[in-house]
Design an enzyme around this catalytic site. Structure first.
Site, PDB file in Angstrom:
ATOM      1  N   ARG A 150      -5.417  -3.437  -5.431  1.00  0.00           N
ATOM      2  CA  ARG A 150      -4.218  -4.492  -6.904  1.00  0.00           C
ATOM      3  C   ARG A 150      -6.027  -5.555  -6.643  1.00  0.00           C
ATOM      4  O   ARG A 150      -6.457  -6.159  -7.464  1.00  0.00           O
ATOM      5  CB  ARG A 150      -3.734  -5.132  -6.169  1.00  0.00           C
ATOM      6  CG  ARG A 150      -2.090  -5.095  -6.176  1.00  0.00           C
ATOM      7  CD  ARG A 150      -1.326  -4.627  -5.249  1.00  0.00           C
ATOM      8  NE  ARG A 150      -1.828  -4.592  -3.703  1.00  0.00           N
ATOM      9  CZ  ARG A 150      -0.661  -5.874  -2.882  1.00  0.00           C
ATOM     10  NH1 ARG A 150       0.243  -6.734  -2.999  1.00  0.00           N
ATOM     11  NH2 ARG A 150      -1.238  -5.262  -1.550  1.00  0.00           N
ATOM     12  N   HIS A 154       4.879  -0.912  -8.185  1.00  0.00           N
ATOM     13  CA  HIS A 154       4.979   0.510  -7.473  1.00  0.00           C
ATOM     14  C   HIS A 154       5.245   1.253  -8.980  1.00  0.00           C
ATOM     15  O   HIS A 154       4.786   2.201  -8.523  1.00  0.00           O
ATOM     16  CB  HIS A 154       5.852   0.647  -6.509  1.00  0.00           C
ATOM     17  CG  HIS A 154       4.981  -0.158  -5.190  1.00  0.00           C
ATOM     18  ND1 HIS A 154       6.041  -1.096  -4.465  1.00  0.00           N
ATOM     19  CD2 HIS A 154       4.415   0.424  -4.258  1.00  0.00           C
ATOM     20  CE1 HIS A 154       5.364  -1.370  -3.060  1.00  0.00           C
ATOM     21  NE2 HIS A 154       4.428  -0.709  -3.285  1.00  0.00           N
ATOM     22  N   LYS A 211       4.297  -3.307  10.435  1.00  0.00           N
ATOM     23  CA  LYS A 211       5.099  -4.062   9.764  1.00  0.00           C
ATOM     24  C   LYS A 211       6.297  -3.103  10.270  1.00  0.00           C
ATOM     25  O   LYS A 211       7.620  -2.853  10.632  1.00  0.00           O
ATOM     26  CB  LYS A 211       5.375  -3.696   8.428  1.00  0.00           C
ATOM     27  CG  LYS A 211       3.312  -3.689   7.607  1.00  0.00           C
ATOM     28  CD  LYS A 211       4.099  -3.343   6.146  1.00  0.00           C
ATOM     29  CE  LYS A 211       3.082  -3.612   5.924  1.00  0.00           C
ATOM     30  NZ  LYS A 211       3.105  -3.247   4.073  1.00  0.00           N
ATOM     31  N   SER A 221       6.026  -6.028  -1.829  1.00  0.00           N
ATOM     32  CA  SER A 221       7.445  -6.433  -1.622  1.00  0.00           C
ATOM     33  C   SER A 221       7.380  -7.500  -0.749  1.00  0.00           C
ATOM     34  O   SER A 221       8.567  -8.230  -1.021  1.00  0.00           O
ATOM     35  CB  SER A 221       7.102  -5.222  -0.834  1.00  0.00           C
ATOM     36  OG  SER A 221       6.906  -4.108  -1.716  1.00  0.00           O
TER      37      SER A 221
HETATM   38  N1  COA Z   1       2.058  -3.389  -6.811  1.00  0.00           N
HETATM   39  C1  COA Z   1       2.526  -3.796  -6.867  1.00  0.00           C
HETATM   40  N2  COA Z   1       2.476  -4.345  -4.807  1.00  0.00           N
HETATM   41  C2  COA Z   1       1.454  -2.950  -3.958  1.00  0.00           C
HETATM   42  C3  COA Z   1       0.754  -2.143  -4.839  1.00  0.00           C
HETATM   43  C4  COA Z   1       1.161  -2.476  -6.436  1.00  0.00           C
HETATM   44  N3  COA Z   1       0.428  -1.544  -7.376  1.00  0.00           N
HETATM   45  N4  COA Z   1       0.513  -1.009  -3.947  1.00  0.00           N
HETATM   46  C5  COA Z   1       0.322  -1.869  -3.092  1.00  0.00           C
HETATM   47  N5  COA Z   1       1.386  -2.816  -2.888  1.00  0.00           N
HETATM   48  C6  COA Z   1       1.628  -3.962  -1.921  1.00  0.00           C
HETATM   49  C7  COA Z   1       2.835  -3.876  -1.609  1.00  0.00           C
HETATM   50  O1  COA Z   1       4.123  -4.045  -2.149  1.00  0.00           O
HETATM   51  C8  COA Z   1       2.453  -3.892   0.282  1.00  0.00           C
HETATM   52  O2  COA Z   1       3.059  -5.390   0.012  1.00  0.00           O
HETATM   53  P1  COA Z   1       3.720  -6.240   1.590  1.00  0.00           P
HETATM   54  O3  COA Z   1       2.476  -5.436   2.469  1.00  0.00           O
HETATM   55  O4  COA Z   1       3.836  -7.127   0.863  1.00  0.00           O
HETATM   56  O5  COA Z   1       5.509  -5.419   1.850  1.00  0.00           O
HETATM   57  C9  COA Z   1       1.699  -3.290   0.502  1.00  0.00           C
HETATM   58  O6  COA Z   1       0.975  -3.615  -0.940  1.00  0.00           O
HETATM   59  C10 COA Z   1       0.853  -2.213   1.319  1.00  0.00           C
HETATM   60  O7  COA Z   1       2.449  -1.310   1.090  1.00  0.00           O
HETATM   61  P2  COA Z   1       2.651  -0.292   0.856  1.00  0.00           P
HETATM   62  O8  COA Z   1       1.477   0.775  -0.496  1.00  0.00           O
HETATM   63  O9  COA Z   1       4.296   0.126  -0.262  1.00  0.00           O
HETATM   64  O10 COA Z   1       2.733   0.776   1.804  1.00  0.00           O
HETATM   65  P3  COA Z   1       1.890   0.637   2.710  1.00  0.00           P
HETATM   66  O11 COA Z   1       0.567  -0.266   2.951  1.00  0.00           O
HETATM   67  O12 COA Z   1       3.120  -0.412   3.789  1.00  0.00           O
HETATM   68  O13 COA Z   1       2.418   1.963   3.827  1.00  0.00           O
HETATM   69  C11 COA Z   1       2.146   4.056   4.593  1.00  0.00           C
HETATM   70  C12 COA Z   1       1.960   2.302   4.614  1.00  0.00           C
HETATM   71  C13 COA Z   1       3.551   4.672   5.699  1.00  0.00           C
HETATM   72  C14 COA Z   1       1.286   5.104   3.625  1.00  0.00           C
HETATM   73  C15 COA Z   1       0.791   4.836   6.130  1.00  0.00           C
HETATM   74  O14 COA Z   1       1.255   3.215   7.075  1.00  0.00           O
HETATM   75  C16 COA Z   1       1.236   5.381   6.600  1.00  0.00           C
HETATM   76  O15 COA Z   1       1.330   6.796   6.079  1.00  0.00           O
HETATM   77  N6  COA Z   1       2.154   6.115   7.667  1.00  0.00           N
HETATM   78  C17 COA Z   1       2.480   6.685   8.038  1.00  0.00           C
HETATM   79  C18 COA Z   1       1.523   7.393   9.787  1.00  0.00           C
HETATM   80  C19 COA Z   1      -0.007   7.933   9.000  1.00  0.00           C
HETATM   81  O16 COA Z   1       0.001   8.678   8.666  1.00  0.00           O
HETATM   82  N7  COA Z   1      -0.867   6.716   9.637  1.00  0.00           N
HETATM   83  C20 COA Z   1      -2.318   6.817   9.653  1.00  0.00           C
HETATM   84  C21 COA Z   1      -2.806   5.821   7.996  1.00  0.00           C
HETATM   85  S1  COA Z   1      -4.318   6.804   8.522  1.00  0.00           S
END
Ligand code: COA
Length: 166
Positions: free
Chosen positions: A92, A17, A41, A130
């Site tokens: 990724r 990140h 999650k 994560s």
């Molecule tokens: N390096 C390392 N890990 C990475 C990464 C990077 N460059 N990019 C993504 N990841 C990993 C994260 O560690 C995470 O791992 P995990 O699944 O093991 O926990 C995974 O990829 C994705 O996580 P992250 O990018 O932190 O967020 P997310 O995909 O869980 O987040 C939200 C999603 C919160 C942005 C999304 O659900 C949201 O906006 N929610 C609000 C409601 C909404 O608007 N919903 C409609 C969306 S269309």
């Protein structure tokens, strides 16, 4: 002023990140790192802890055009409230692509002013997530290679206290 939002769960922030934050901070005048709730999650760290970790890591790197906030509700609405037209997401592997593609299309449908910019992760962090950090930390493994140095001790301590119920 070009403003972008980098949303995620950041549960917890990893070096992967941080790599995306660094690179996006160079591309935009201002970047808001937005800690959101992924309803699919179950989070380990509270939103307050995740914001605090990100703020400390960003301060340690001296990134002056980056701020951190938690948001509730839809990311497309939150971006609109900040007058930000770009969402930044890291990619990724191909396995990320399908869900990211779906999310980018849905967000644009909700807010037609918003586009998603994908940054391809540094190859060093392709495997990192994560949940990997959480799992290694739960079992007392060394997570210092995966998270910002200034947070490693606090994250490790917190994960060890949070052993799964079995
Ligand atoms: N390096 C390392 N890990 C990475 C990464 C990077 N460059 N990019 C993504 N990841 C990993 C994260 O560690 C995470 O791992 P995990 O699944 O093991 O926990 C995974 O990829 C994705 O996580 P992250 O990018 O932190 O967020 P997310 O995909 O869980 O987040 C939200 C999603 C919160 C942005 C999304 O659900 C949201 O906006 N929610 C609000 C409601 C909404 O608007 N919903 C409609 C969306 S269309």
């Amino acid at each position: 002023m070009k403003t972008a939002v980098y949303p995620g769960s950041f549960d917890p922030v990893t070096l992967g990140h941080m790599d995306i934050i660094h690179r996006a901070a160079l591309m935009f005048d201002h970047l808001t790192v937005a800690v959101g709730i992924n309803i699919n999650k179950r989070a380990t760290f509270s939103p307050e802890e995740r914001v605090d970790f990100l703020k400390r890591a960003i301060a340690a790197e001296g990134l002056h055009n980056v701020t951190v906030e938690a948001y509730h509700g839809l990311i497309a609405d939150y971006a609109a409230s900040l007058n930000a037209n770009t969402l930044v997401r890291g990619l990724r592997a191909m396995s990320d692509f399908e869900s990211e593609f779906q999310m980018a299309l849905a967000n644009r449908r909700i807010n037609q002013q918003v586009d998603t910019a994908f940054l391809v992760t540094n190859v060093e962090y392709m495997y990192l997530s994560s949940s990997l950090v959480r799992e290694i930390g739960h079992y007392g493994g060394d997570i210092s290679e995966f998270v910002p140095q200034c947070l490693a001790e606090d994250i490790a301590k917190r994960l060890k206290q949070n052993k799964p119920n079995i």
